[in-house]
Write an enzyme that holds these catalytic residues in place. Sequence first.
Site, PDB file in Angstrom:
ATOM      1  N   LYS A  13       0.827  -1.212   0.000  1.00 32.53           N
ATOM      2  CA  LYS A  13       0.000   0.000   0.000  1.00 32.53           C
ATOM      3  C   LYS A  13       0.862   1.263   0.000  1.00 32.53           C
ATOM      4  O   LYS A  13       0.559   2.213  -0.702  1.00 32.53           O
ATOM      5  CB  LYS A  13      -0.930   0.041   1.220  1.00 32.53           C
ATOM      6  N   ARG A  88      -9.638   1.107   8.858  1.00 31.32           N
ATOM      7  CA  ARG A  88      -9.103  -0.213   9.218  1.00 31.32           C
ATOM      8  C   ARG A  88     -10.204  -1.111   9.788  1.00 31.32           C
ATOM      9  O   ARG A  88      -9.967  -2.257  10.069  1.00 31.32           O
ATOM     10  CB  ARG A  88      -8.098  -0.068  10.326  1.00 31.32           C
ATOM     11  N   ARG A 127      12.243  -6.046   5.680  1.00 32.68           N
ATOM     12  CA  ARG A 127      12.108  -4.602   5.472  1.00 32.68           C
ATOM     13  C   ARG A 127      12.949  -3.832   6.492  1.00 32.68           C
ATOM     14  O   ARG A 127      12.905  -4.105   7.688  1.00 32.68           O
ATOM     15  CB  ARG A 127      10.627  -4.222   5.617  1.00 32.68           C
ATOM     16  N   ARG A 155      11.247  -1.901  11.809  1.00 37.76           N
ATOM     17  CA  ARG A 155      10.059  -1.447  12.542  1.00 37.76           C
ATOM     18  C   ARG A 155       9.758  -2.437  13.666  1.00 37.76           C
ATOM     19  O   ARG A 155       9.789  -3.646  13.444  1.00 37.76           O
ATOM     20  CB  ARG A 155       8.860  -1.383  11.586  1.00 37.76           C
ATOM     21  N   ARG A 166      -0.751  -9.001  13.033  1.00 37.20           N
ATOM     22  CA  ARG A 166      -1.310  -7.911  12.207  1.00 37.20           C
ATOM     23  C   ARG A 166      -2.125  -8.490  11.053  1.00 37.20           C
ATOM     24  O   ARG A 166      -3.162  -7.933  10.661  1.00 37.20           O
ATOM     25  CB  ARG A 166      -0.172  -7.013  11.678  1.00 37.20           C
TER      26      ARG A 166
HETATM   27  P1  AMP Z   1       0.720   0.627   8.895  1.00 38.24           P
HETATM   28  O1  AMP Z   1       1.921   1.475   8.713  1.00 38.24           O
HETATM   29  O2  AMP Z   1      -0.442   1.060   8.059  1.00 38.24           O
HETATM   30  O3  AMP Z   1       1.026  -0.846   8.771  1.00 38.24           O
HETATM   31  O4  AMP Z   1       0.229   0.853  10.422  1.00 38.24           O
HETATM   32  C1  AMP Z   1       1.076   0.502  11.500  1.00 38.24           C
HETATM   33  C2  AMP Z   1       0.265   0.445  12.779  1.00 38.24           C
HETATM   34  O5  AMP Z   1      -0.328   1.719  13.034  1.00 38.24           O
HETATM   35  C3  AMP Z   1      -0.904  -0.522  12.777  1.00 38.24           C
HETATM   36  O6  AMP Z   1      -0.525  -1.851  13.066  1.00 38.24           O
HETATM   37  C4  AMP Z   1      -1.792   0.085  13.856  1.00 38.24           C
HETATM   38  O7  AMP Z   1      -1.280  -0.183  15.152  1.00 38.24           O
HETATM   39  C5  AMP Z   1      -1.620   1.571  13.604  1.00 38.24           C
HETATM   40  N1  AMP Z   1      -2.625   2.088  12.649  1.00 38.24           N
HETATM   41  C6  AMP Z   1      -2.398   2.613  11.416  1.00 38.24           C
HETATM   42  N2  AMP Z   1      -3.549   2.990  10.830  1.00 38.24           N
HETATM   43  C7  AMP Z   1      -4.532   2.698  11.714  1.00 38.24           C
HETATM   44  C8  AMP Z   1      -5.947   2.835  11.713  1.00 38.24           C
HETATM   45  N3  AMP Z   1      -6.613   3.350  10.659  1.00 38.24           N
HETATM   46  N4  AMP Z   1      -6.633   2.409  12.802  1.00 38.24           N
HETATM   47  C9  AMP Z   1      -6.015   1.892  13.873  1.00 38.24           C
HETATM   48  N5  AMP Z   1      -4.695   1.724  13.952  1.00 38.24           N
HETATM   49  C10 AMP Z   1      -3.940   2.123  12.889  1.00 38.24           C
END
Ligand code: AMP
Length: 214
Positions: A13, A88, A127, A155, A166
């Site tokens: 994404k 989400r 990564r 990360r 996740r």
């Molecule tokens: P990402 O970089 O999109 O993989 O997001 C990393 C982490 O940020 C996720 O595992 C969640 O803990 C948090 N996060 C990101 N976007 C959301 C969202 N829309 N709702 C809730 N938690 C989020």
Amino acid sequence: MILVLLGAPGAGKGTQGALLSAHLDVPRIATGDILRDAVRNGTEAGTEASRYMDAGELVPDDVILKLVREALRSPDAEGGAILDGFPRNVSQARALSELLVADDRRVGSVVVLDVAADVVVRRLGGRRTDPETGKVYHLEFDPPPAEVKARLERRPDDEEATIRHRLDVYARQTAPLVDFYEGIGVPVHRVDGAGSIEKVREEVVRATGAGAQG
Ligand code: AMP
């Protein structure tokens, strides 16, 4: 045009959202990136979010919605935005619809990047990010130059057990958004996210009817 990009963690994404953002000339609003900045800057939202993020759990909706509302109402998102990592879950999707309706806007389309779980684990497991430039490498698929390698960071949520969690959160809470959007008549385009960056990019552009330039 408000475009929602869905896909499991590691589906691409961030990469495809950035390419599409350049192509359509609208900002990419990535809640994960906004949260990581907030954590780095030690803001109140960041402090609250970090324990959820490190555990691979969703951050509470109210924290997220406040950030998204600000980003969507900023002047550079007037012409539209690509939403990466938001919504989400169904309650976030409902809140997004309400927020957009209030501004006389709506979600125009949804793109889902489909990638198998074992591919995701391999992608995220390798990564690494360069903290100085923000550039993201992959130890196997996009190896960093030797002089950068020593300073690369992983990360905290890219450990294998957290990646699996996740994925589980995605399957239970986020994947139902496909039905949600189809149910309210928003076009949902599924794209195979397993190919090369360029091949996926072409398919995403085709799916969104965004034309062939760029
Ligand atoms: P990402 O970089 O999109 O993989 O997001 C990393 C982490 O940020 C996720 O595992 C969640 O803990 C948090 N996060 C990101 N976007 C959301 C969202 N829309 N709702 C809730 N938690 C989020």
